[in-house]
Each structure stands twice: as C-alpha cells, then as structure tokens.
Scaffold this motif. Structure first.
Motif, short mmCIF file in Angstrom:
data_model
loop_
_atom_site.label_atom_id
_atom_site.label_comp_id
_atom_site.label_asym_id
_atom_site.label_seq_id
_atom_site.Cartn_x
_atom_site.Cartn_y
_atom_site.Cartn_z
N ILE A 288 28.81 42.23 39.31
CA ILE A 288 29.89 41.26 39.44
C ILE A 288 31.19 42.06 39.32
N ALA A 289 31.86 42.24 40.42
CA ALA A 289 33.01 43.15 40.41
C ALA A 289 33.94 42.89 41.58
N THR A 290 35.21 43.24 41.35
CA THR A 290 36.19 43.26 42.44
C THR A 290 36.25 44.67 42.99
N MET B 270 38.19 40.39 49.08
CA MET B 270 37.30 40.36 50.25
C MET B 270 37.95 40.76 51.56
N GLY B 271 39.22 41.16 51.53
CA GLY B 271 39.82 41.85 52.66
C GLY B 271 40.41 41.00 53.77
N LYS B 272 40.50 39.67 53.58
CA LYS B 272 41.08 38.88 54.68
C LYS B 272 42.59 39.13 54.75
N PRO B 273 43.18 39.07 55.94
CA PRO B 273 44.63 39.26 56.04
C PRO B 273 45.36 38.28 55.12
N VAL B 274 46.36 38.79 54.43
CA VAL B 274 46.97 38.00 53.36
C VAL B 274 47.60 36.71 53.88
N LYS C 219 37.74 46.04 39.04
CA LYS C 219 37.43 45.29 37.82
C LYS C 219 35.95 44.93 37.85
N THR C 220 35.26 45.14 36.73
CA THR C 220 33.86 44.70 36.68
C THR C 220 33.70 43.70 35.53
N TYR C 221 32.71 42.86 35.66
CA TYR C 221 32.48 41.78 34.68
C TYR C 221 31.03 41.82 34.22
N GLU C 222 30.84 41.50 32.95
CA GLU C 222 29.50 41.31 32.41
C GLU C 222 29.00 39.94 32.86
N ALA C 223 27.77 39.87 33.30
CA ALA C 223 27.22 38.55 33.63
C ALA C 223 27.06 37.74 32.34
N ALA D 250 29.96 34.09 44.78
CA ALA D 250 29.46 35.40 45.19
C ALA D 250 29.96 36.46 44.21
N SER D 251 29.13 37.47 43.98
CA SER D 251 29.43 38.45 42.94
C SER D 251 30.65 39.32 43.24
N ASN D 252 31.09 39.34 44.50
CA ASN D 252 32.25 40.18 44.82
C ASN D 252 33.59 39.43 44.78
N VAL D 253 33.58 38.17 44.33
CA VAL D 253 34.86 37.45 44.22
C VAL D 253 35.03 36.82 42.82
N PRO D 254 34.78 37.60 41.75
CA PRO D 254 34.83 37.00 40.41
C PRO D 254 36.22 36.52 40.00
N GLN D 255 37.25 37.20 40.48
CA GLN D 255 38.59 36.77 40.06
C GLN D 255 38.95 35.43 40.70
N THR D 256 38.54 35.25 41.94
CA THR D 256 38.78 33.95 42.59
C THR D 256 37.97 32.87 41.89
#
Ligand code: NAP
Length: 461
Positions: free
Chosen positions: A3-5, A73-77, A15-19, A162-168
């Motif tokens: 789980i990380a950005t 996740m890389g979408k245009p801002v 940034k990584t997060y503990e599950a 999804a594990s790649n968008v924890p901050q959202t």
C-alpha cells in the motif's frame, strides 16, 4: 501489492502505509454496524445537508486533491481537477434527487384491491454496511459514484481502495468526516486484496460493489455468491466506436482521440476498437492518426499535458505485450507502438491496423493509449464486429442516418449506445455493462436502488 504512493512519472516511492490489522478491521466493522443502526433512520433532508456540505468541501479542495491523484496515478492534473468537480456535481445530484428516487411506489399497473389489500406500496430501505472495492483509474469518481447514492439511501460505506491510491482513499474518509458525517458512516480500510474475502464473509457486511478487473470481480462475486450477498460489478470494457459514411468525419476523428486517450487511455469506457466504413476509412484514419500524433505526452503536473504515464509499471508491460503480440501476427503500427526514452511509465499514443481475430488485442482490453482500427463494408459487418468482444460496457456510433441509429440501438450488445458523441458517465444516466463487463447499474435511480431492500408493504382490508 504494497500500500503505497509511487509516482508513475518517475517511479519514486513517496509514501508507504502499513495495512490495517485484524483488530483495527474489527473495530471498524463494529463501528459501521453501530452507525448504521442510527444512520438508517436519519431523514433525507439531514442526509442531503451532509452530502451538500461534502460537495462544498470538495470544491474548495479541488486543487489539492487534484495534485494528489496525479501524483498517485499519473492522470493529467487538469483532468484530475475535472474529476473532483464531477464528484461534487454527483453528490449534489443525489442530495437533490435521492428522496424522490426512493419515494414509496404504487406497485406498477396493479389493481391493489385484487391482492386483497386496502393499500399496498413498495418502500426502498437501506441494506446496511456495503463494501466498495475500487480501482485507481478514477480514484475519486469511482468511489463517489458508489458513496453518494449509498449514503443517501441510508447505507454506510466501507472502502477498500486500490493499493496504489492510499492518499486519495484517506482523503475520502476525511472529507466525509469533515462534512459532518459520524465516524462510522464512511470508512476507509487500508488493506490489501487478500483481506477482502474475510470481510465479505462477515455477517455485518451486507453487500459489495466492485469496479475493477475481471479476476477481481469474479473473486468478490464468488465469495458473495457463497454468502448469498448482493453484488454490483463494473468490470472491463473494449468499447466499439463505429463510424459510418454519413458521419461528420472531422468531428468523429477529433472526438475519437479524446475517447481513446482520456485518463491516459486507462478508462473502462474509453473507445478502444475503431470500426470504420470503407467509404470513409482513409479520411478518418488520416485525421485520427494525426490527432494521436500531435498529443502532448509528458509530465502530468504540466497543465499543457494531454497524456501522462500509465499508472503502474506492470500496466505498461501488459500493454506492450498486447501490442507486441499483435505486431508479431501482422498488425501494422500507424503511429506510436513504443515507449519514449527516459524515466516514468509512459507509452506513446498508438494506432494499430490489420487486426485479426487471433490477436489478443482483438479480445482483450488495452488499458492504455492504444487504438485498434478496423475497416468494414456495411452495417451488418459493423454490428457483427462491434459485438465480437467478450465485453459489453458502452458503445459509440457516428452516423446521421436514423435507420442506422435504430439498428445500432437494437443490436449492439452494450450497456449504453452513444450516438455522435463519446461515452461519458452522468449522474442521471444508468451506468454499467452486459457480458463480461459486469452486472448491475450505478448512478441514476437504478444505481441508488441496487443497495436497497425493495420492501413490499401490504395492508389488509
Ligand atoms: P484490479 O486489479 O481488479 O483492482 C481493482 C480493485 O480490486 C483494487 O482495489 C484491488 O486491490 C482489488 N482486487 C484485486 N484483486 C482482488 C481480489 N482477488 N479480491 C478482492 N479484491 C481484489 O483492477 P485495476 O487494475 O485497479 O483497474 C483496471 C480495471 O478496472 C480495468 O479492467 C478497467 O476496465 C476496470 N474498470 C472498470 C470500470 C467500470 O465502471 N466498468 C471503471 C474503471 C475501471 P489491490 O489494489 O490491493 O490489488
């Protein structure tokens, strides 16, 4: 998956997060259940006030959350900000319409007396805590289009993002709290996909919705089937984009580019298979390829960027494999077909032609900026080819001939038919697919009723 950005523009882990562990999950399930007991009785006006407040806050935070989504996740801002704005709009739509969408109903066409009743009606009651398993591609929108109707119906939400968008994911929980919802009304569970099954098997969780890939959908639906729990599945798509001779070819080619590359090509409802009548094929192909070639590929934080990186390294590798498989079997590359030099998970906007049924890309979803272009000779062939896919999410047709429109609407195997335009979701329209694109509907009255107990109330004479 950790789980990380991880920034797709350069591969850097930010940034990584503990599950969350078993104890924390248990605490949150208890909270969800306890909150539901009271939240379910709140009046619509109260629920609407909370959701309007969430929409206001989201509008205020559009810039910040836009940058977070782009980083994750890389979408245009600029597209990320537009996504936030769309979410606020959907929140307002449900805040305004939920009460009438869920109003008591007279049984359709029934002579109530015939059933022996003095009075009978249908009431939509909430189910309880609903688990939403969500993807990263529209990290805010996918969640909001579940949460806004679910909360307005009186359910409470549990989000496994999804594990790649924890901050959202954490932003969303915080947004609902700041709007005034009590703590257990909407909770984010920071967990990997391996922890989903146990939660689905928990009696306190009443239903689930999943937006994502087919394997994930199958797994969640299998567990819920075993537990006899309701599911809604929004899975992949490989939408056809049919162009007939009477179409406005300039416009069809211009919109085709956007329809293929929006969100860096990672949209379930992106047009992926371009099926063009032979009479206009050359003109369309020339304009479409030129449009794809002139897109600005680069840093998604740059306001001028049209196409950013793919969200994950694996996603790009999967896309490359699909393209390589096609070219090995004789597909021709009209543009793109390669990754640019340098860091980040970029892939050039690509158009492939001379596609055959044996190629994987004919049957599988290309989740990135890669279009396949087909030539057909008549309406029958167009319909046949459009339907020659395991998916059936949406479809796009370009024609000014009303008889052709009728035929497409009658025969295309998809959850939507967009005529002279590209597929785009809107709160007022049902959204969802047939075939292996899933089942059930989100948005509109259909979406809000998915997670309701449709209750018959019968009064004796
Ligand atoms: P994914 O790998 O299926 O992930 C989606 C979600 O499911 C994530 O939260 C993921 O968690 C979880 N998950 C994965 N495997 C699971 C399992 N076996 N059991 C329970 N949960 C599981 O999909 P994705 O790559 O993120 O998204 C791309 C796909 O979504 C594409 O096929 C796209 O077309 C589809 N999509 C469909 C719609 C629609 O409305 N129809 C909208 C957007 C996207 P982890 O991240 O922790 O693995």
């Amino acid at each position: 998956m950790p789980i990380a950005t991880v920034n797709p523009a350069n591969g850097e882990t930010l940034k990584t997060y503990e599950a969350m562990g078993a104890e924390e999950i248990e605490r949150r399930l208890q909270l969800a259940e306890a909150t539901f007991r009271t939240y379910r009785t709140t009046p619509f006006a109260e629920r609407a006030k909370l959701l309007h407040r969430a929409a206001e806050l989201l509008d205020d935070m559009q810039q910040d959350i836009g940058r977070v989504m782009t980083t994750e996740m890389g979408k245009p801002v600029k597209q990320a900000r537009a996504e936030a704005a769309k979410c606020a709009k959907a929140m307002r739509w449900y805040a305004e319409h939920a009460e009438s969408l869920l109003a008591d109903e007279e049984p359709a066409g029934a002579d109530v007396k015939d059933s022996g009743a003095s009075r009978a009606f249908v009431r939509y009651r909430p189910l309880g805590p609903v688990l939403a398993v969500m993807p990263w591609n529209f990290p805010l929108w996918q969640v909001v289009r579940f949460a806004a109707p679910a909360l307005m119906a009186g359910n409470v939400g549990l989000l496994k993002h999804a594990s790649n968008v924890p901050q959202t994911a954490l932003f969303l929980e915080d947004l609902f709290h700041q709007a005034g919802y009590t703590e257990g009304t909407f909770q984010t569970l920071l967990i990997g996909s391996g922890a989903v099954e146990e939660i689905l098997r928990d009696e306190r969780v009443k239903a689930a919705t999943l937006t994502g890939s087919e394997p994930a959908g199958r797994s969640v639906a299998a567990t819920c089937g075993d537990m006899v729990k309701k599911t809604v599945l929004e899975l992949g798509g490989s939408d056809p984009y049919v162009v007939m001779p009477s179409a406005d070819i300039d416009r069809a080619a211009e919109i085709a580019v956007t329809a293929r590359v929006q969100n860096n090509g990672q949209s379930c409802i992106a047009a992926k298979r371009f099926i063009v009548h032979a009479d206009v094929y050359d003109a369309f192909a020339e304009k479409f390829v030129r449009g794809m070639q002139t897109l600005k590929v680069g840093d998604p934080m740059d306001e001028a960027t049209d196409v950013g990186p793919l969200a994950t390294e694996q996603g790009r590798a999967d896309l490359e494999e699909l393209v390589d498989d096609a070219t090995r079997s004789g597909a021709r590359v009209l543009c793109g077909g390669e990754r640019p030099e340098g860091e980040g998970w970029y892939y050039r906007p690509t158009v492939l032609t001379d596609i055959t049924r044996e190629m994987r890309i004919h049957r599988e979803e290309a989740f990135g900026p890669v279009a396949t272009l087909y030539r057909v000779h008549d309406l029958d062939e167009a319909v046949l080819l459009a339907n020659d896919s395991p998916f059936g999410l949406s479809s796009n047709v370009w024609t000014r001939d009303e008889a052709e429109v009728d035929r497409f609407v009658r025969d295309l195997e998809a959850g939507a038919v967009y005529v002279n335009g590209m597929t785009a979701s809107h709160p007022a329209f049902p959204f969802g697919g047939v075939k292996r694109s899933g089942y059930g509907r989100e948005l509109s009255g259909h979406g809000i009723r998915e997670f309701c107990n449709i209750t018959t109330v019968w009064h004796g004479a």
